[in-house]
Design a protein around this motif. Structure first.
Motif, PDB file in Angstrom:
ATOM      1  N   PHE A  93      94.390  94.402  35.101  1.00 61.29           N
ATOM      2  CA  PHE A  93      94.097  94.682  33.696  1.00 61.29           C
ATOM      3  C   PHE A  93      94.088  96.181  33.423  1.00 61.29           C
ATOM      4  O   PHE A  93      94.339  96.626  32.304  1.00 61.29           O
ATOM      5  CB  PHE A  93      92.745  94.089  33.298  1.00 61.29           C
ATOM      6  N   LEU A  94      93.808  96.976  34.438  1.00 61.47           N
ATOM      7  CA  LEU A  94      93.589  98.406  34.238  1.00 61.47           C
ATOM      8  C   LEU A  94      94.818  99.157  33.726  1.00 61.47           C
ATOM      9  O   LEU A  94      94.699  99.912  32.742  1.00 61.47           O
ATOM     10  CB  LEU A  94      93.048  99.021  35.530  1.00 61.47           C
ATOM     11  N   PRO A  95      96.002  98.996  34.321  1.00 57.27           N
ATOM     12  CA  PRO A  95      97.165  99.697  33.759  1.00 57.27           C
ATOM     13  C   PRO A  95      97.471  99.286  32.316  1.00 57.27           C
ATOM     14  O   PRO A  95      97.890 100.121  31.506  1.00 57.27           O
ATOM     15  CB  PRO A  95      98.313  99.307  34.693  1.00 57.27           C
ATOM     16  N   LEU A 127     103.770  95.966  25.661  1.00 58.15           N
ATOM     17  CA  LEU A 127     105.014  96.149  26.413  1.00 58.15           C
ATOM     18  C   LEU A 127     104.746  96.198  27.915  1.00 58.15           C
ATOM     19  O   LEU A 127     105.410  95.510  28.695  1.00 58.15           O
ATOM     20  CB  LEU A 127     105.714  97.437  25.957  1.00 58.15           C
ATOM     21  N   VAL A 128     103.770  96.989  28.322  1.00 59.25           N
ATOM     22  CA  VAL A 128     103.427  97.081  29.750  1.00 59.25           C
ATOM     23  C   VAL A 128     102.998  95.714  30.271  1.00 59.25           C
ATOM     24  O   VAL A 128     103.430  95.280  31.341  1.00 59.25           O
ATOM     25  CB  VAL A 128     102.322  98.141  29.990  1.00 59.25           C
ATOM     26  N   ALA A 129     102.169  95.010  29.522  1.00 59.26           N
ATOM     27  CA  ALA A 129     101.689  93.695  29.958  1.00 59.26           C
ATOM     28  C   ALA A 129     102.829  92.690  30.085  1.00 59.26           C
ATOM     29  O   ALA A 129     102.942  91.990  31.097  1.00 59.26           O
ATOM     30  CB  ALA A 129     100.632  93.175  28.987  1.00 59.26           C
ATOM     31  N   GLY A 130     103.672  92.612  29.080  1.00 62.29           N
ATOM     32  CA  GLY A 130     104.764  91.631  29.085  1.00 62.29           C
ATOM     33  C   GLY A 130     105.829  91.933  30.119  1.00 62.29           C
ATOM     34  O   GLY A 130     106.240  91.051  30.887  1.00 62.29           O
ATOM     35  N   VAL A 131     106.278  93.182  30.172  1.00 57.02           N
ATOM     36  CA  VAL A 131     107.330  93.562  31.129  1.00 57.02           C
ATOM     37  C   VAL A 131     106.834  93.410  32.561  1.00 57.02           C
ATOM     38  O   VAL A 131     107.546  92.904  33.427  1.00 57.02           O
ATOM     39  CB  VAL A 131     107.832  94.995  30.849  1.00 57.02           C
TER      40      VAL A 131
END
Length: 181
Positions: free
Chosen positions: A45-47, A62-66
């Motif tokens: 979860f941190l990033p 975007l970071v979560a999905g990619v």
């Protein structure tokens, strides 16, 4: 000169988001604290929270999905299921909404991080991901839900402590970034 500065800012942002995506994949797939088919405890979860805090809603999503898609392709755990990607994107949106610049100075720092933790853990992880697992494996929802309650409680505690620590640290980076602009 302004064009070069904008290009440099875009390059820094893009490389930061790429590194956060890679870090999420590593933390999620290679370094989970606890991992099974139904229960997963990690610091992945941190990033996503950092991307959402530094760059906002769309970049957190975007970071979560990619990272979910890359992680599923590079390190598959069972079959790929797009429902988990939808949940990941919603998590990034939620963190971005609350941790982004929108609530700077308008909401207590603890509440600002605690509200998205509750939403992402109770609604998305416990509710939606439990539904996806139940659907995928044709298991009764309540049979999957009960063991995941412990995971949710642990993750609420972990995220409630870790996210405010990191957002406080990264608020200094954001302040420096604003001074440069």
């Amino acid at each position: 000169m302004s064009k070069n500065k904008n290009n440099m800012n875009a390059l820094v942002m893009l490389s930061s988001l790429a590194m956060l995506t890679a870090l999420e994949v590593v933390l999620s797939r290679l370094v989970p604290v606890v991992s099974s088919q139904q229960i997963k405890v990690s610091f992945a979860f941190l990033p996503v929270a950092i991307a959402a805090y530094l760059y906002g809603i769309k970049d957190g999503a975007l970071v979560a999905g990619v990272s979910d898609v890359i992680g599923a392709l590079m390190f598959p755990v069972g079959e790929f299921f797009p429902g988990f990607t939808v949940t990941a994107i919603l998590e990034g949106l939620c963190f971005g909404f609350f941790l982004g610049k929108r609530f700077d100075g308008k909401m207590n720092a603890f509440l600002r991080s605690f509200v998205p933790v509750l939403i992402t853990q109770i609604v998305l992880s416990l509710g939606l991901n439990t539904f996806w697992i139940s659907y995928m494996y044709h298991s009764p929802y309540l049979g999957v839900l009960v063991p995941r309650i412990v995971q949710t409680l642990v993750m609420i505690a972990v995220q409630s402590v870790v996210i405010p620590l990191f957002t406080e640290s990264f608020s200094k980076i954001r302040s420096i970034k604003m001074l440069r602009n």
